[in-house]
Design a protein around this motif. Structure first.
Motif, short mmCIF file in Angstrom:
data_model
loop_
_atom_site.label_atom_id
_atom_site.label_comp_id
_atom_site.label_asym_id
_atom_site.label_seq_id
_atom_site.Cartn_x
_atom_site.Cartn_y
_atom_site.Cartn_z
N PHE A 195 0.83 -1.21 0.00
CA PHE A 195 0.00 0.00 0.00
C PHE A 195 0.86 1.26 0.00
O PHE A 195 0.69 2.16 -0.83
N ASN A 196 1.83 1.33 0.94
CA ASN A 196 2.61 2.56 1.09
C ASN A 196 3.53 2.82 -0.08
O ASN A 196 3.78 3.97 -0.44
N VAL A 197 4.02 1.75 -0.73
CA VAL A 197 4.91 1.92 -1.87
C VAL A 197 4.14 2.52 -3.06
O VAL A 197 4.63 3.41 -3.75
N LEU A 198 2.90 2.03 -3.27
CA LEU A 198 2.10 2.51 -4.39
C LEU A 198 1.61 3.94 -4.15
O LEU A 198 1.70 4.79 -5.04
N ILE A 199 1.11 4.22 -2.94
CA ILE A 199 0.70 5.59 -2.63
C ILE A 199 1.93 6.51 -2.64
O ILE A 199 1.88 7.64 -3.11
N GLY A 200 3.07 5.96 -2.15
CA GLY A 200 4.32 6.73 -2.16
C GLY A 200 4.73 7.12 -3.58
O GLY A 200 5.29 8.20 -3.80
N ALA A 201 4.45 6.27 -4.56
CA ALA A 201 4.76 6.59 -5.96
C ALA A 201 3.94 7.79 -6.41
O ALA A 201 4.46 8.70 -7.07
N LEU A 202 2.65 7.80 -6.04
CA LEU A 202 1.78 8.89 -6.47
C LEU A 202 2.07 10.18 -5.69
O LEU A 202 1.81 11.27 -6.18
N LEU A 203 2.63 10.05 -4.48
CA LEU A 203 3.01 11.23 -3.69
C LEU A 203 4.43 11.68 -4.02
O LEU A 203 4.96 12.61 -3.40
N ASP A 255 3.99 9.09 6.31
CA ASP A 255 5.17 9.05 5.45
C ASP A 255 5.28 7.66 4.83
O ASP A 255 5.50 6.68 5.54
N PRO A 256 5.10 7.57 3.50
CA PRO A 256 5.11 6.24 2.88
C PRO A 256 6.47 5.55 2.93
O PRO A 256 6.57 4.36 2.65
N ARG A 257 7.53 6.32 3.30
CA ARG A 257 8.87 5.70 3.31
C ARG A 257 9.19 5.02 4.63
O ARG A 257 10.27 4.47 4.80
N ALA A 258 8.23 5.06 5.56
CA ALA A 258 8.48 4.48 6.88
C ALA A 258 8.33 2.96 6.84
O ALA A 258 7.41 2.39 7.40
N TYR A 259 9.21 2.28 6.11
CA TYR A 259 9.22 0.82 6.06
C TYR A 259 10.62 0.37 5.67
O TYR A 259 11.46 1.21 5.33
N SER A 260 10.87 -0.92 5.74
CA SER A 260 12.25 -1.37 5.62
C SER A 260 12.70 -1.58 4.17
O SER A 260 13.82 -1.99 3.94
N LEU A 295 -7.47 6.57 -5.25
CA LEU A 295 -8.49 6.20 -4.26
C LEU A 295 -8.23 4.79 -3.72
O LEU A 295 -8.31 4.54 -2.52
N LEU A 296 -7.92 3.86 -4.62
CA LEU A 296 -7.73 2.46 -4.19
C LEU A 296 -6.32 2.19 -3.69
O LEU A 296 -6.11 1.37 -2.80
N ALA A 297 -5.34 2.88 -4.27
CA ALA A 297 -3.91 2.70 -3.97
C ALA A 297 -3.29 1.49 -4.66
O ALA A 297 -2.08 1.34 -4.67
N TYR A 298 -4.11 0.60 -5.19
CA TYR A 298 -3.58 -0.53 -5.94
C TYR A 298 -4.06 -0.40 -7.38
O TYR A 298 -5.17 0.04 -7.63
N CYS A 299 -3.24 -0.82 -8.35
CA CYS A 299 -3.73 -0.86 -9.72
C CYS A 299 -4.21 -2.28 -10.01
O CYS A 299 -4.12 -3.15 -9.13
N PRO A 300 -4.75 -2.56 -11.19
CA PRO A 300 -5.36 -3.90 -11.40
C PRO A 300 -4.41 -5.08 -11.14
O PRO A 300 -4.82 -6.08 -10.54
N GLY A 301 -3.15 -4.97 -11.56
CA GLY A 301 -2.21 -6.07 -11.35
C GLY A 301 -1.67 -6.10 -9.93
O GLY A 301 -1.63 -7.16 -9.28
N THR A 302 -1.27 -4.93 -9.41
CA THR A 302 -0.72 -4.90 -8.05
C THR A 302 -1.81 -5.13 -7.01
O THR A 302 -1.52 -5.54 -5.90
N GLY A 303 -3.09 -4.88 -7.38
CA GLY A 303 -4.21 -5.19 -6.49
C GLY A 303 -4.30 -6.69 -6.25
O GLY A 303 -4.50 -7.16 -5.12
#
Lengths: 177, 185
Positions: free
Chosen positions: A28-36, B15-20, A91-99
């Motif tokens: 979740f955080n990696v995908l939202i992190g990409a958009l942020l 913060d989305p970077r807060a992971y390993s 909104l979802l944070a995942y795309c069709p494949g990564t979901g």
């Protein structure tokens, strides 16, 4: 579907999910992190895949071993559809494949997104008659490829583009995430 | 080392970077997906894609619930719903990710990511509605654009399709603006 085709789909799907998860793009955080614009993992995965995929697929095509599968360029539909997709992606944070990969690693919220993806597909089908007569006719260029767009021959364009992608990946390396 | 682009300070806990970090280098995983596309082209005569999985499933459900109506729709006249390559491919993507997470000790077993909870609270219902609506928009957009972040973003771009580069740029443009509005305003 023939048994061989079925086996290929299963094996390659398994590998796809494995690589997505190991690459970190089921998170979740990696995908939202990409958009942020905080996390460049998604871009690193995509650009590496494009570089390696491009070199191999065009080499195999040049050897006459594979067919290309190029989606037609419809500028209006590519832009409008892409923008709508982007809003949904945020909104979802995942795309069709990564979901699908997110569900596999135990992110249960992906299930709701997948149900939405099924509903949205049917909604498109409902409107597909009208859309193909309107939006999908705007800027319809057929199977247009970048080398043709720039009036360059395919092989030198691919070589140049590979160098560009390698340089881009080098720049991305400066970002820890 | 370059600084990360920061539009505004991330609110606490978001913060989305807060992971390993990912288990494998993203370059290795990406190159692996590139290699995998050689295999799907060569052995299956297919490009990797994900969104048609949902379109085929929706068509199969439509065929059961409203067979005559579904058969009358242009998209399903052109793409008759059946148990196809894409359905099997993505079904096994779920399994592949499970194997990767299991072997890497990364099974999450959670409804809400902590980052979501920090920003939007712990209501699963809110997350469900937002995710469901997001899914609807994404599938509609993908079908209109002719593919998703896999079909356009990897397979189309690696084949140097102009439309795929336009589509993936539009997807990220829409996604970046929406995500910044959701998380950083």
């Amino acid at each position: 579907m023939k048994a061989g085709k079925l086996f290929g789909a299963a094996l390659f799907g398994l590998l796809f999910g494995f690589l997505l998860q190991k690459g970190g793009v089921a998170k979740f955080n990696v995908l939202i992190g990409a958009l942020l614009l905080d996390d460049w993992t998604v871009v690193k995965v995509m650009m590496s895949a494009i570089l390696v995929g491009m070199l191999g697929v065009f080499t195999l095509h040049w050897l006459g071993k594979v067919n290309l599968h190029i989606n037609p360029t419809r500028i209006g539909a590519n832009i409008v559809g892409g923008l709508i997709f982007g809003v949904g992606f945020a909104l979802l944070a995942y795309c069709p494949g990564t979901g699908a990969a997110a569900l596999g690693q135990g992110n249960w919220d992906a299930i709701l997104g997948m149900l939405g993806l099924i509903a949205g597909s049917y909604l498109y089908a409902e409107l597909s008659g009208w859309l193909t007569r309107t939006v999908e006719t705007w800027g319809n260029k057929g199977k247009l490829m970048l080398p043709e767009l720039f009036h360059l021959r395919r092989a030198p364009f691919i070589a140049g583009f590979a160098v560009f992608l390698i340089l881009l990946l080098g720049v991305l390396k400066a970002f820890p995430r | 080392m370059l600084p990360q682009i920061a539009w505004a300070a991330a609110p606490a806990g978001t913060d989305p970077r807060a992971y390993s970090g990912p288990v494998w280098s993203p370059y290795i995983a990406g190159a692996g997906i590139g290699l995998l596309s050689w295999l799907t082209f060569y052995f299956s005569d297919k490009a990797i894609g994900a969104s048609s999985f949902y379109a085929s499933l929706a068509g199969l459900i439509g065929k059961v619930v409203a067979p005559r109506h579904t058969a009358s729709l242009k998209y399903y006249r052109d793409n008759p719903p059946k148990l196809d390559w894409a359905i099997v491919f993505i079904a096994f993507t779920i399994a592949g990710s499970f194997l990767a997470a299991w072997t890497g000790g990364e099974i999450t077993n959670q409804w809400l990511h902590p980052m979501w909870v920090a920003r939007f609270g712990d209501s699963v219902a809110l997350r469900a509605v937002v995710g469901f609506v997001g899914g609807i928009l994404m599938a509609f957009g993908a079908r209109l654009a002719g593919g998703c972040t896999s079909g356009h973003g990897i397979s189309g771009t690696l084949q140097l399709s102009v439309g795929s580069w336009i589509a993936i740029t539009s997807m990220f443009a829409g996604g970046i603006v929406s995500a910044l509005l959701m998380w950083r305003v």
